[in-house]
Design a protein around this motif. Structure first.
Motif, mmCIF file in Angstrom:
data_model
loop_
_atom_site.group_PDB
_atom_site.id
_atom_site.type_symbol
_atom_site.label_atom_id
_atom_site.label_comp_id
_atom_site.label_asym_id
_atom_site.label_seq_id
_atom_site.Cartn_x
_atom_site.Cartn_y
_atom_site.Cartn_z
ATOM 1 N N GLN A 128 0.866 -1.178 0.000
ATOM 2 C CA GLN A 128 0.000 0.000 0.000
ATOM 3 C C GLN A 128 0.905 1.231 0.000
ATOM 4 N N LYS A 129 0.847 2.022 -1.060
ATOM 5 C CA LYS A 129 1.768 3.146 -1.159
ATOM 6 C C LYS A 129 1.450 4.236 -0.145
ATOM 7 N N THR A 130 2.455 5.021 0.177
ATOM 8 C CA THR A 130 2.269 6.229 0.975
ATOM 9 C C THR A 130 2.415 7.432 0.050
ATOM 10 N N VAL A 131 1.879 8.570 0.470
ATOM 11 C CA VAL A 131 2.086 9.800 -0.280
ATOM 12 C C VAL A 131 3.471 10.328 0.077
ATOM 13 N N VAL A 132 4.262 10.653 -0.917
ATOM 14 C CA VAL A 132 5.625 11.096 -0.687
ATOM 15 C C VAL A 132 5.607 12.489 -0.050
ATOM 16 N N LYS A 133 6.458 12.679 0.956
ATOM 17 C CA LYS A 133 6.524 13.953 1.655
ATOM 18 C C LYS A 133 6.857 15.090 0.694
ATOM 19 N N GLY A 134 6.054 16.152 0.757
ATOM 20 C CA GLY A 134 6.237 17.296 -0.124
ATOM 21 C C GLY A 134 5.353 17.259 -1.350
ATOM 22 N N TYR A 135 4.721 16.102 -1.599
ATOM 23 C CA TYR A 135 3.891 15.926 -2.787
ATOM 24 C C TYR A 135 2.395 15.898 -2.425
ATOM 25 N N ILE A 177 6.839 3.131 -2.021
ATOM 26 C CA ILE A 177 6.949 1.729 -1.593
ATOM 27 C C ILE A 177 8.400 1.358 -1.291
ATOM 28 N N TYR A 178 9.271 2.337 -1.163
ATOM 29 C CA TYR A 178 10.693 2.087 -0.933
ATOM 30 C C TYR A 178 10.922 1.260 0.332
ATOM 31 N N LEU A 179 10.338 1.664 1.454
ATOM 32 C CA LEU A 179 10.562 0.952 2.705
ATOM 33 C C LEU A 179 10.030 -0.470 2.636
ATOM 34 N N ASP A 180 8.849 -0.636 2.063
ATOM 35 C CA ASP A 180 8.277 -1.977 1.920
ATOM 36 C C ASP A 180 9.177 -2.871 1.066
ATOM 37 N N ALA A 181 9.620 -2.350 -0.072
ATOM 38 C CA ALA A 181 10.410 -3.155 -1.000
ATOM 39 C C ALA A 181 11.768 -3.523 -0.419
ATOM 40 N N MET A 182 12.411 -2.576 0.242
ATOM 41 C CA MET A 182 13.723 -2.868 0.810
ATOM 42 C C MET A 182 13.616 -3.847 1.976
ATOM 43 N N ASN A 183 12.655 -3.646 2.836
ATOM 44 C CA ASN A 183 12.538 -4.501 4.015
ATOM 45 C C ASN A 183 11.946 -5.871 3.700
ATOM 46 N N ALA A 184 11.345 -5.999 2.518
ATOM 47 C CA ALA A 184 10.828 -7.305 2.100
ATOM 48 C C ALA A 184 11.948 -8.310 1.864
ATOM 49 N N LEU A 185 13.187 -7.837 1.748
ATOM 50 C CA LEU A 185 14.321 -8.732 1.519
ATOM 51 C C LEU A 185 14.722 -9.478 2.785
ATOM 52 N N GLY A 186 14.162 -9.074 3.903
ATOM 53 C CA GLY A 186 14.414 -9.806 5.135
ATOM 54 C C GLY A 186 15.742 -9.519 5.783
ATOM 55 N N GLY A 187 16.343 -8.385 5.462
ATOM 56 C CA GLY A 187 17.576 -7.991 6.141
ATOM 57 C C GLY A 187 18.768 -7.779 5.232
ATOM 58 N N SER A 188 19.025 -8.697 4.299
ATOM 59 C CA SER A 188 20.180 -8.554 3.417
ATOM 60 C C SER A 188 19.894 -9.220 2.078
ATOM 61 N N ASP A 189 20.723 -8.894 1.086
ATOM 62 C CA ASP A 189 20.501 -9.417 -0.261
ATOM 63 C C ASP A 189 21.432 -10.597 -0.547
ATOM 64 N N ASP A 190 21.548 -10.981 -1.811
ATOM 65 C CA ASP A 190 22.328 -12.148 -2.228
ATOM 66 C C ASP A 190 23.775 -12.098 -1.740
ATOM 67 N N SER A 191 24.351 -10.896 -1.691
ATOM 68 C CA SER A 191 25.760 -10.735 -1.333
ATOM 69 C C SER A 191 25.952 -10.434 0.146
ATOM 70 N N GLY A 192 24.858 -10.374 0.896
ATOM 71 C CA GLY A 192 24.959 -10.050 2.313
ATOM 72 C C GLY A 192 24.973 -8.569 2.604
#
Length: 574
Positions: free
Chosen positions: A256-263, A526-541
């Protein structure tokens, strides 16, 4: 925003490509205002000196495109390269301070200075003057676009010469109004790429029109109501115990998107109509001739000035000043020209989840991703890496599937006598081939071009805008133009939410390793959702946990210490 003495080198590369038309005179000395004069050559020198800021500063030290690229869900590399910035700590990072803030404001300052001098010239034609001023206004607008996306409210540097550099931050809307004003004027002033006076590689009217479409879409998506749904294919990189971990399959998540601050006060529908209008003007030829290149020509060095590349940053092969780190970071440079062995580099790539977004026969992975390569350390052992870790590529590389079973038909094996293997770390990522074709692939400072704006980007912006305006059938047509070029299965879904999500995903695939993904996630809320959906770290750690403070970069400490009109930083930063 510091007061600088703006100096211009006579030796500058062609504005945004490796075109050599501007590398003609010897750099005997730095030129002051009084030495430039009033002539066509003088006008060109002011413009060239401003363009040179991109390379002889912003890209020269490797901060660009890193500062735009390394903070995203689908991009990865070794933790020593991504560093604290890649892990989400932007405070005090030279990438942010020297490249983005200082670099962009330096570009604005040069543009302002050059415009003042060119507007006062009497010995050049009206067309020359208009075009030169238009190019400078375009660069000024692009610099502010980079800054406002990264920092939110930001100062506007006075156009007139002044001693007062204590400028307050302006609201996001005010900055965008100024960007739009500059781009609209630039589009009207600059030559089209079909005009005889236009020089290949220079920004032109279509560059401004295309960037306007992207600016309006950025504002519109940021302003869409909270709760607007975006579906993203993502998830944790691995599953299973550490001793026997395997790649986790993609998960489909609805954010669920948020409205970007300033927009918050912006009118999303009106802005999307503007985005669609400007994109349509690019596509119908109102601002020049633009065409999608065949995929096998798209990333050739010979295509650097082709019309799909509406704006790109170039460099000079082997030059110590006009250089970038693009080829080294994304491809790696070889031990000798044409060698099979990478001497150093080739670190930055995409994750397995990104790779798994594609259809099996999509050219963007069959040709656009390296499937085998060798480092100089593997020469003696006669080994190499293969990618990805699937039955198909394991069989091609080793003759065995992932279960260790020998496949009796050897016709598909990489029959070069090399023992290929896969490494489950930063050594094996989905490494792009976009920047491989350079004049000399065995030097650290190879002449790779960095695409800032491509026609495919504008087409996807057009599709996005049409979909949000309720014209999903038309939107589908333009997204499929991009997919068709890459031999991807044509999409058929016209449900607005599903198509919205497909277009955002298409941008992730088409514009990978072109510094767009972070800014798409930010503008869609959706930046926070997408980044945190990785569960902490990516393929390279690389750590990918993010909090609210990561939505904006911190104002550099030096700016806070010297600009008396700014007395606080962005939330969460000292």
């Amino acid at each position: 925003m510091k007061r600088n003495i703006y100096v211009i080198w006579l030796l500058c590369l062609s504005c945004l490509t490796a075109c050599n038309s501007w590398i003609e005179e010897d750099p005997e000395s730095l030129i002051t205002d009084e030495k430039v004069g009033d002539s066509s050559d003088a006008c060109a020198t002011w413009v060239t000196g401003t363009y040179s800021k991109w390379i002889d500063d912003m890209f020269r030290w490797g901060y660009f495109p890193r500062v735009l690229e390394f903070d995203a869900d689908y991009i990865s590399g070794p933790d020593w390269l991504f560093g604290t910035f890649g892990a989400g700590n932007f405070q005090g990072e030279s990438d942010v301070t020297d490249a983005l803030w200082k670099g962009c404001y330096g570009l604005v300052g040069r543009s302002n200075n050059a415009i003042r001098h060119i507007q006062g010239m009497q010995n050049i034609t009206t067309d020359e003057k208009n075009n030169a001023v238009g190019e400078l206004m375009f660069m000024r607008a692009l610099a502010y676009f980079m800054v406002v996306r990264a920092y939110g409210d930001c100062p506007l540097q006075p156009e007139e010469e002044t001693e007062d550099y204590n400028q307050p931050r302006q609201p996001v809307q005010t900055v965008y109004d100024y960007i739009i004003k500059n781009l609209e004027e630039a589009a009207a002033l600059m030559y089209k790429n079909t005009d005889g006076k236009w020089q290949a590689g220079h920004a032109c009217a279509g560059s401004a029109a295309g960037l306007l479409a992207k600016v309006y879409a950025t504002m519109a998506s940021g302003a869409l109501p909270a709760g607007t749904e975006v579906i993203v294919r993502t998830g944790a990189a691995y599953q299973g115990p550490a001793s026997n971990r395997t790649y986790a399959p993609l998960e489909t998540k609805t954010f669920q998107k948020t409205v970007v601050k300033g927009y918050e006060q912006m009118d999303a529908q009106a802005l999307y109509r503007k985005a669609a209008d400007w994109a349509a003007k690019v596509l119908d030829g109102s601002y020049g001739n633009y065409t999608l290149l065949p995929y096998d020509q798209l990333w050739k060095k010979s295509s650097a000035t082709a019309s799909e590349f509406m704006f790109s940053i170039g460099s000079v092969s082997g030059d110590a000043t006009y250089k970038n780190a693009v080829h080294s970071q994304y491809e790696g440079y070889m031990i000798s020209p044409g060698s099979d062995f990478i001497q150093s580099g080739g670190w930055v790539g995409c994750t397995r989840h990104w790779y798994d977004l594609f259809d099996h026969d999509d050219l963007r992975i069959t040709q656009g991703v390296k499937h085998r390569w060798r480092a100089y350390t593997q020469q003696e052992s006669n080994t190499g890496f293969f990618y990805p870790l699937t039955d198909e590529y394991s069989i091609l590389a080793t003759g065995r599937d992932l279960s260790g079973n020998w496949v009796q038909d050897p016709s598909g094996i990489y029959a070069d006598g090399v023992s290929y293997y896969y490494s489950q770390d930063a050594q094996c990522l989905a490494f792009t081939t976009k920047y491989m074709d350079v004049t000399n692939d065995a030097i650290e400072n190879a002449d790779a071009n960095w695409p800032v704006l491509r026609l495919a980007d504008v087409m996807l912006i057009y599709a996005e805008a049409l979909n949000e305006l309720g014209e999903s059938d038309q939107a589908l047509i333009y997204m499929n133009k991009v997919r068709e070029r890459s031999n991807a299965t044509l999409a058929t879904e016209t449900d607005q939410t599903a198509l919205r999500s497909a277009i955002i995903e298409e941008r992730a695939k088409e514009l990978a390793c072109e510094a767009d993904r972070r800014w798409d996630l930010i503008r869609w809320g959706i930046y926070l959702d997408a980044m945190n959906a990785l569960g902490g770290s990516d393929d390279s750690g690389v750590l990918k946990n993010r909090t609210e403070r990561n939505l904006l970069f911190p104002i550099p400490a030096q700016e806070l210490n010297t600009n008396q009109a700014i007395n606080s930083n962005n939330p969460g930063w000292n």
